[in-house]
Design an enzyme around this catalytic site. Structure first.
Site, PDB file in Angstrom:
ATOM      1  N   LYS A  14      80.505 -19.643  60.073  1.00 18.55           N
ATOM      2  CA  LYS A  14      79.580 -18.137  60.106  1.00 18.55           C
ATOM      3  C   LYS A  14      78.455 -18.558  61.549  1.00 18.55           C
ATOM      4  O   LYS A  14      78.156 -19.654  61.699  1.00 18.55           O
ATOM      5  CB  LYS A  14      79.006 -18.092  58.965  1.00 18.55           C
ATOM      6  CG  LYS A  14      78.216 -19.023  58.652  1.00 18.55           C
ATOM      7  CD  LYS A  14      76.864 -19.014  58.509  1.00 18.55           C
ATOM      8  CE  LYS A  14      75.977 -20.100  58.021  1.00 18.55           C
ATOM      9  NZ  LYS A  14      74.713 -20.556  58.689  1.00 18.55           N
ATOM     10  N   ASP A 166      74.866 -20.248  50.792  1.00 22.86           N
ATOM     11  CA  ASP A 166      75.695 -19.503  51.853  1.00 22.86           C
ATOM     12  C   ASP A 166      77.371 -19.528  51.268  1.00 22.86           C
ATOM     13  O   ASP A 166      78.079 -18.816  51.755  1.00 22.86           O
ATOM     14  CB  ASP A 166      76.108 -20.532  53.243  1.00 22.86           C
ATOM     15  CG  ASP A 166      74.893 -20.260  54.063  1.00 22.86           C
ATOM     16  OD1 ASP A 166      74.849 -21.225  55.067  1.00 22.86           O
ATOM     17  OD2 ASP A 166      74.223 -19.202  53.895  1.00 22.86           O
TER      18      ASP A 166
HETATM   19  C1  LIG Z   1      70.272 -21.651  57.039  1.00 23.78           C
HETATM   20  C2  LIG Z   1      71.535 -20.747  55.987  1.00 23.78           C
HETATM   21  O1  LIG Z   1      72.692 -21.695  56.514  1.00 23.78           O
HETATM   22  C3  LIG Z   1      71.352 -19.504  56.677  1.00 23.78           C
HETATM   23  O2  LIG Z   1      72.804 -18.901  56.406  1.00 23.78           O
HETATM   24  C4  LIG Z   1      71.201 -20.961  54.765  1.00 23.78           C
HETATM   25  O3  LIG Z   1      69.978 -20.554  54.197  1.00 23.78           O
HETATM   26  C5  LIG Z   1      71.430 -22.384  53.904  1.00 23.78           C
HETATM   27  O4  LIG Z   1      72.541 -22.345  53.198  1.00 23.78           O
HETATM   28  P1  LIG Z   1      73.127 -23.732  52.439  1.00 23.78           P
HETATM   29  O5  LIG Z   1      73.032 -24.870  53.443  1.00 23.78           O
HETATM   30  O6  LIG Z   1      73.996 -23.374  51.652  1.00 23.78           O
HETATM   31  O7  LIG Z   1      71.573 -24.040  51.510  1.00 23.78           O
HETATM   32  P2  LIG Z   1      71.404 -24.737  50.032  1.00 23.78           P
HETATM   33  O8  LIG Z   1      72.416 -25.796  50.130  1.00 23.78           O
HETATM   34  O9  LIG Z   1      71.561 -23.494  49.176  1.00 23.78           O
HETATM   35  O10 LIG Z   1      70.119 -25.072  50.150  1.00 23.78           O
HETATM   36  C6  LIG Z   1      69.632 -26.290  50.888  1.00 23.78           C
HETATM   37  C7  LIG Z   1      68.080 -26.497  51.094  1.00 23.78           C
HETATM   38  O11 LIG Z   1      67.711 -25.601  52.220  1.00 23.78           O
HETATM   39  C8  LIG Z   1      66.601 -24.903  51.531  1.00 23.78           C
HETATM   40  N1  LIG Z   1      66.787 -23.491  51.462  1.00 23.78           N
HETATM   41  C9  LIG Z   1      67.994 -22.674  51.554  1.00 23.78           C
HETATM   42  C10 LIG Z   1      68.194 -21.598  51.230  1.00 23.78           C
HETATM   43  C11 LIG Z   1      67.043 -20.507  51.317  1.00 23.78           C
HETATM   44  N2  LIG Z   1      67.128 -19.409  51.131  1.00 23.78           N
HETATM   45  N3  LIG Z   1      65.655 -21.299  51.359  1.00 23.78           N
HETATM   46  C12 LIG Z   1      65.502 -22.541  51.371  1.00 23.78           C
HETATM   47  O12 LIG Z   1      64.556 -23.173  51.573  1.00 23.78           O
HETATM   48  C13 LIG Z   1      66.068 -25.540  50.429  1.00 23.78           C
HETATM   49  O13 LIG Z   1      65.376 -26.801  50.772  1.00 23.78           O
HETATM   50  C14 LIG Z   1      67.412 -26.132  49.707  1.00 23.78           C
HETATM   51  O14 LIG Z   1      67.439 -27.130  49.020  1.00 23.78           O
HETATM   52  N1  LIG Z   2      83.797 -29.728  52.591  1.00 25.10           N
HETATM   53  C1  LIG Z   2      82.734 -30.097  53.397  1.00 25.10           C
HETATM   54  N2  LIG Z   2      83.027 -30.406  54.654  1.00 25.10           N
HETATM   55  C2  LIG Z   2      82.156 -30.942  55.365  1.00 25.10           C
HETATM   56  N3  LIG Z   2      81.006 -31.431  54.861  1.00 25.10           N
HETATM   57  C3  LIG Z   2      80.661 -31.513  53.463  1.00 25.10           C
HETATM   58  C4  LIG Z   2      81.862 -30.975  52.735  1.00 25.10           C
HETATM   59  N4  LIG Z   2      80.975 -30.796  51.193  1.00 25.10           N
HETATM   60  C5  LIG Z   2      80.109 -31.492  51.510  1.00 25.10           C
HETATM   61  N5  LIG Z   2      79.711 -31.917  52.682  1.00 25.10           N
HETATM   62  C6  LIG Z   2      78.476 -32.659  53.019  1.00 25.10           C
HETATM   63  O1  LIG Z   2      77.638 -31.587  53.294  1.00 25.10           O
HETATM   64  C7  LIG Z   2      76.880 -32.016  54.541  1.00 25.10           C
HETATM   65  C8  LIG Z   2      76.619 -30.656  55.116  1.00 25.10           C
HETATM   66  O2  LIG Z   2      77.757 -30.031  55.600  1.00 25.10           O
HETATM   67  P1  LIG Z   2      77.717 -28.466  56.288  1.00 25.10           P
HETATM   68  O3  LIG Z   2      76.918 -28.553  57.475  1.00 25.10           O
HETATM   69  O4  LIG Z   2      79.135 -28.146  56.432  1.00 25.10           O
HETATM   70  O5  LIG Z   2      77.406 -27.718  55.196  1.00 25.10           O
HETATM   71  P2  LIG Z   2      76.708 -26.258  55.274  1.00 25.10           P
HETATM   72  O6  LIG Z   2      75.547 -26.168  54.398  1.00 25.10           O
HETATM   73  O7  LIG Z   2      77.839 -25.701  54.591  1.00 25.10           O
HETATM   74  O8  LIG Z   2      76.624 -25.741  56.720  1.00 25.10           O
HETATM   75  P3  LIG Z   2      75.485 -25.496  57.481  1.00 25.10           P
HETATM   76  O9  LIG Z   2      74.134 -25.952  56.567  1.00 25.10           O
HETATM   77  O10 LIG Z   2      75.499 -26.723  58.368  1.00 25.10           O
HETATM   78  O11 LIG Z   2      75.175 -24.252  57.560  1.00 25.10           O
HETATM   79  C9  LIG Z   2      77.969 -33.037  55.253  1.00 25.10           C
HETATM   80  O12 LIG Z   2      77.084 -33.505  56.235  1.00 25.10           O
HETATM   81  C10 LIG Z   2      78.828 -33.493  54.379  1.00 25.10           C
HETATM   82  O13 LIG Z   2      77.885 -34.745  54.061  1.00 25.10           O
END
Ligand SMILES: C[C@](O)(CO)[C@H](O)COP(=O)(O)OP(=O)(O)OC[C@H]1O[C@@H](n2ccc(N)nc2=O)[C@H](O)[C@@H]1O
Ligand SMILES: Nc1ncnc2c1ncn2[C@@H]1O[C@H](COP(=O)(O)OP(=O)(O)OP(=O)(O)O)[C@@H](O)[C@H]1O
Length: 329
Positions: A14, A166
């Site tokens: 995305k 996400d």
């Molecule tokens: C940056 C984006 O990828 C934009 O689409 C998303 O907001 C992040 O989505 P994601 O990687 O699935 O995030 P999550 O795994 O839910 O959260 C990871 C960390 O990002 C921060 N987080 C995430 C989403 C959000 N709305 N606010 C936050 O502050 C928090 O510290 C959280 O612990």
């Molecule tokens: N299916 C997977 N593919 C790749 N990495 C993964 C997966 N599941 C868990 N991980 C772990 O999560 C970390 C983040 O992966 P990725 O960045 O693809 O996550 P995302 O939160 O979906 O995407 P982004 O935050 O980059 O938008 C990787 O460095 C890896 O350690």
């Protein structure tokens, strides 16, 4: 209990075309207004339900680890190429949650072929997790239909939201069950309004072979006095007027650039290649810029692959629908 057939899909990445921070929540997350589109930079996921309990995941890189490492100018054992195969992998977590939620017997054999870079802001792990929920639901229905009968697919939405902010987007479960390429997301990112783009979006994406921590980027962001709204931007994307030009925005770009010096160069190279609307996606590090056509995007990507200094994955992409199609292998 027999094994189900193999179920396969190609989870898309995305791009965040717009991302604004509205507020910081008590739970540490941030209220967002973001607009995402799926793109045809894809992983590939295979799932089979089997009698043996547990989740057995095998991961490799496509077309192969060596060529991906070479393009990124890193060694094959670099952390950028490390993908966990235990419960740290969101695919494993998704199938474990699904098994518990549906009280399923047995377990899962899983194959994951990666192309979406990690730590890129492209949602790779989240998209794989959503795909695992959809494939697991289909495989379970084949040999334990009594456990699935009458279960609303919106059960998957709840599990998805628990796995990551996400993940619900990639399930692509819209109110009218139609497929769409884009969505406006609010809340943590789990409140979705899907919509179709008036025209396909062509773009060039550069992953500069550096991962950025999403929590670290959010920890450095600030809440603006007057947050921007994506409403007019969404109307423009739908072809309903509103703005003559795409008014893209990513509030996380500044904080991410403060954490990594690897984000500005791709933005500059995309701009120097004559592309407008250059922006980081998500929490980075990948950057993208909109092109006027598929051929324009392919030409710019080809030029940048031969001129961009240092390791990077560079592709021309086009918007695509969510959810991705499921095939019985
Ligand atoms: C940056 C984006 O990828 C934009 O689409 C998303 O907001 C992040 O989505 P994601 O990687 O699935 O995030 P999550 O795994 O839910 O959260 C990871 C960390 O990002 C921060 N987080 C995430 C989403 C959000 N709305 N606010 C936050 O502050 C928090 O510290 C959280 O612990
Ligand atoms: N299916 C997977 N593919 C790749 N990495 C993964 C997966 N599941 C868990 N991980 C772990 O999560 C970390 C983040 O992966 P990725 O960045 O693809 O996550 P995302 O939160 O979906 O995407 P982004 O935050 O980059 O938008 C990787 O460095 C890896 O350690």
């Amino acid at each position: 209990m027999s094994s189900s057939r193999w179920y396969r899909t190609s989870p898309p990445a995305k791009l965040n075309l717009f991302l604004e921070i509205l507020s910081r929540r008590e739970d540490g997350f941030h209220e967002l207004d973001t607009v995402m589109t799926a793109i045809d930079w894809r992983d590939e996921l295979w799932v089979q339900h089997v009698a043996q309990p547990g989740v057995r995941l095998q991961v490799d890189w496509s077309p192969d680890r060596a060529s991906v490492a070479k393009a990124m100018q890193v060694s094959e054992d670099d952390a950028l190429l490390h993908v966990p195969t235990d419960e740290r992998n969101l695919v494993v977590r998704a199938l474990q949650r699904l098994t518990d939620a549906l009280n399923l017997e047995g377990g899962w054999d899983v194959r994951l072929h990666k192309q979406i870079p990690s730590g890129a802001g492209m949602g790779g792990a989240s998209s794989d997790a959503a795909a695992a929920l959809r494939l697991g639901f289909r495989a379970a229905a084949e040999i334990q239909p009594d456990k699935i009968a009458g279960v609303d697919r919106r059960l998957l939405t709840g599990i998805a939201a628990e796995i990551g902010s996400d993940v619900p987007f990639f399930l692509g479960i819209s109110e009218d069950d139609s497929s769409a390429e884009a969505a406006r997301a609010t809340g943590r990112g789990e409140k979705l309004s899907f919509f179709s783009l008036a025209n396909p979006l062509h773009a060039v994406v550069i992953f500069p072979a550096a991962s950025v921590s999403t929590p670290a980027v959010y920890s450095r962001c600030t809440v603006p006095e007057k947050p921007r709204s994506s409403v007019n931007f969404v109307r423009a994307l739908q072809g309903m007027g509103g703005e003559s030009r795409f008014n893209m925005h990513n509030a996380l770009q500044g904080p991410a650039c403060g954490l990594s010096s690897r984000i500005d160069p791709p933005l500059k190279w995309l701009s120097d290649a004559g592309l407008t609307d250059c922006q980081m996606t998500g929490s980075g590090s990948a950057c993208f810029a909109l092109a006027s056509s598929s051929q324009h995007a392919a030409n710019v990507a080809e030029t940048l692959r031969s001129t961009f200094p240092g390791g990077a994955l560079i592709r021309s992409v086009v918007s695509c629908v969510v959810p991705s199609e499921i095939h019985i292998a």
